[in-house]
Scaffold this motif. Structure first.
Motif, short mmCIF file in Angstrom:
data_model
loop_
_atom_site.label_atom_id
_atom_site.label_comp_id
_atom_site.label_asym_id
_atom_site.label_seq_id
_atom_site.Cartn_x
_atom_site.Cartn_y
_atom_site.Cartn_z
N ASP A 30 0.80 -1.22 0.00
CA ASP A 30 0.00 0.00 0.00
C ASP A 30 0.84 1.28 0.00
O ASP A 30 0.48 2.28 0.60
CB ASP A 30 -1.02 0.00 1.16
CG ASP A 30 -2.17 -0.94 0.84
OD1 ASP A 30 -2.63 -0.93 -0.31
OD2 ASP A 30 -2.58 -1.69 1.74
N GLN A 31 1.97 1.21 -0.65
CA GLN A 31 2.77 2.41 -0.93
C GLN A 31 2.62 2.68 -2.42
O GLN A 31 2.53 1.75 -3.22
CB GLN A 31 4.26 2.15 -0.67
CG GLN A 31 4.61 1.69 0.72
CD GLN A 31 4.57 2.84 1.70
OE1 GLN A 31 4.89 3.96 1.35
NE2 GLN A 31 4.14 2.56 2.92
N GLY A 60 -5.85 5.05 -6.67
CA GLY A 60 -4.67 4.90 -5.81
C GLY A 60 -4.68 5.77 -4.58
O GLY A 60 -3.81 5.61 -3.71
N ALA A 61 -5.67 6.70 -4.47
CA ALA A 61 -5.66 7.57 -3.29
C ALA A 61 -5.95 6.77 -2.02
O ALA A 61 -5.22 6.89 -1.02
CB ALA A 61 -6.69 8.68 -3.46
N VAL A 62 -6.98 5.95 -2.07
CA VAL A 62 -7.33 5.19 -0.86
C VAL A 62 -6.20 4.23 -0.52
O VAL A 62 -5.75 4.16 0.64
CB VAL A 62 -8.67 4.43 -1.06
CG1 VAL A 62 -8.93 3.47 0.10
CG2 VAL A 62 -9.83 5.42 -1.21
N ALA A 63 -5.70 3.53 -1.54
CA ALA A 63 -4.62 2.57 -1.28
C ALA A 63 -3.39 3.27 -0.69
O ALA A 63 -2.81 2.80 0.30
CB ALA A 63 -4.26 1.85 -2.58
N ALA A 64 -3.02 4.43 -1.24
CA ALA A 64 -1.85 5.15 -0.70
C ALA A 64 -2.15 5.65 0.71
O ALA A 64 -1.27 5.65 1.58
CB ALA A 64 -1.50 6.32 -1.61
N GLY A 65 -3.39 6.07 0.93
CA GLY A 65 -3.77 6.59 2.25
C GLY A 65 -3.71 5.54 3.34
O GLY A 65 -3.41 5.84 4.50
N ILE A 66 -3.96 4.29 2.96
CA ILE A 66 -3.90 3.20 3.94
C ILE A 66 -2.49 3.12 4.52
O ILE A 66 -2.30 3.03 5.73
CB ILE A 66 -4.30 1.86 3.26
CG1 ILE A 66 -5.78 1.90 2.91
CG2 ILE A 66 -3.98 0.66 4.15
CD1 ILE A 66 -6.23 0.79 1.98
N GLY A 67 -1.50 3.23 3.62
CA GLY A 67 -0.10 3.22 4.07
C GLY A 67 0.19 4.43 4.95
O GLY A 67 0.82 4.32 6.01
N LEU A 92 -0.69 11.10 -3.99
CA LEU A 92 -0.87 10.67 -5.38
C LEU A 92 -0.55 11.82 -6.34
O LEU A 92 0.19 11.66 -7.32
CB LEU A 92 -2.34 10.24 -5.54
CG LEU A 92 -2.79 9.64 -6.86
CD1 LEU A 92 -2.06 8.32 -7.12
CD2 LEU A 92 -4.31 9.36 -6.82
N MET A 93 -1.09 13.01 -6.03
CA MET A 93 -0.84 14.17 -6.90
C MET A 93 0.63 14.57 -6.89
O MET A 93 1.18 15.01 -7.90
CB MET A 93 -1.72 15.36 -6.49
CG MET A 93 -3.17 15.23 -6.89
SD MET A 93 -3.43 14.80 -8.64
CE MET A 93 -2.73 16.20 -9.49
N LYS A 94 1.24 14.43 -5.71
CA LYS A 94 2.67 14.79 -5.61
C LYS A 94 3.47 13.86 -6.55
O LYS A 94 4.33 14.32 -7.30
CB LYS A 94 3.12 14.62 -4.16
CG LYS A 94 4.52 15.07 -3.88
CD LYS A 94 4.70 15.24 -2.37
CE LYS A 94 6.16 15.45 -2.01
NZ LYS A 94 6.91 14.20 -1.85
#
Ligand code: GLU
Length: 389
Positions: A30-31, A60-67, A92-94
């Motif tokens: 989840d990175q 990918g926002a939710v998945a990245a946010g989990i990390g 994600l935007m970064k």
């Protein structure tokens, strides 16, 4: 292997929607997978350099946010999902910004909810924003605004979102990048299953190819992808479903290589106003058509008159979006009704000339005018459009 149909579809698509799923953009932990984002950005740069306009629809926002939130797995509660989406979206935007900036492209974030499609003014605003960003050579990156969506966080998926954006900006080609190679004729890992390279007439029968195994980690899964693909192709856009993790996948697609599954657009391009009716409005009721009216609407592109309606389902006001169904209740078209359900019940089965004595007035000759009606049964449609934008 190069393929002429693919080359032609790609060459005729100046505007491309590229939808990239969470499975592609994140690693198992989840990175966000920044290498993958960089490789895709390099290919997107080549597409833009070759004169294409590109809209990225990025999950990918939710998945990245989990990390980021340090959660062990995808949360079930809505507040936690929304928090994950909010935290992950900036990340994600970064990642998109940094990697596209390297090739000299600025990015712009557009977050939308279902209501931004249903409301005609907001819909046009989003479209104008995307067009203006193109004028400034900025790459729009679209995602659902999960942190404010309530019903959509469980119902929405970016496959549908991407199909709606393709209709909105009249992009002839939607490229869906996911963790699978395309559509298989059986379970993807089955020894006898084969990748289907071309679907010439995408319709509901495609759903029979979906097996439980084909459900992915993203929200949608294969059935959601196919529904979104059928929506897009019946509105006049072609779709390529391919593996976003395959090296150089966008380069291969742009060369016309035979990768993934190409779903060809069905029939003529549907005018923008009708695409909105079809893809963005929420039907509030059904009008049941007799066989003659059904034929006239579907095959001849006629308006729907009261005389051809045999029943009404649901309660709705004048101007509502309604589904037009045949006598077996299969949906054949969608349109905006000139009459509310209460009045339609009084005039159904009657000739237009009888309406004044039944209602006291005749606001419109047609219950659904052909300009506000889009046939969804594209296999038999005459699909006559108006030029309204
Ligand atoms: N909007 C969600 C996200 O960015 C993804 C939805 C989907 O998987 O289709 O995480």
């Amino acid at each position: 292997m190069r393929n002429l149909v693919r080359q032609e579809v790609f060459d005729s698509s100046r505007t491309l929607i590229i939808k990239i799923g969470s499975n592609v953009l994140t690693r198992g932990d989840d990175q966000l997978d920044e290498d993958c984002i960089r490789h895709l950005s390099e290919q997107i740069d080549r597409l833009i350099a070759a004169g294409r306009k590109v809209v990225i629809v990025s999950s990918g926002a939710v998945a990245a946010g989990i990390g980021i939130l340090g959660l062990a797995r995808s949360p079930e509660s809505l507040p936690a999902l929304q928090a994950a989406a909010a935290a992950g979206q900036t990340h994600l935007m970064k990642a998109w910004g940094e990697s596209l900036n390297r090739s000299g492209h600025a990015v712009a974030q557009i977050l939308v909810t279902v209501n931004d499609f249903r409301n005609r003014r907001r819909y046009l605003n989003v479209r104008n924003t995307i067009r203006t960003l193109f004028d400034f050579n900025v790459v729009p990156v679209v995602n659902e605004n999960d942190s404010v969506s309530i019903e959509e966080i469980t119902l929405g998926d970016n496959d549908q979102l991407a199909s709606m954006i393709a209709a909105q900006v009249a992009a002839p080609l939607l490229i869906m990048l996911s963790g699978i190679d395309g559509l298989y004729d059986g379970p993807p890992s089955g020894p006898t299953s084969k990748l289907i390279s071309l679907v010439e007439k995408p319709d509901e029968t495609l759903l029979s190819h979906v097996t439980a195994e084909q459900s992915s980690r993203g929200r949608g899964g294969m059935s959601a992808k196919l529904s979104a693909i059928i929506d897009a192709t019946s509105g006049g856009e072609s779709v390529i479903l391919a593996n976003g993790r395959a090296e150089g996948i966008l380069d291969q697609i742009s060369r016309g290589d035979q990768v993934g599954t190409l779903f060809l657009a069905a029939g003529a391009t549907v005018p923008a106003w009708k695409k909105w009716i079809r893809s963005a409005t929420r039907p509030e009721g059904k009008l049941v058509l007799d066989d003659g009216a059904c034929r006239a609407v579907v095959a001849e592109g006629s308006s729907l008159l009261a005389v051809g309606i045999s029943d009404v389902v649901g309660e709705f006001d004048q101007g509502a979006s309604v589904e037009l169904v045949n006598s077996s209740y299969s949906v054949v078209a969608r349109g905006l009704s000139n009459y509310g359900s209460v009045d339609i019940r009084k005039i159904l089965g009657r000739r237009t000339a009888q309406i004044p004595e039944l209602l006291g007035h005749v606001p419109y000759g047609e219950v659904v005018h052909r300009d506000n009606l889009v046939v969804t049964d594209v296999s038999r449609s005459a699909q006559l459009g108006t030029s309204r934008d």
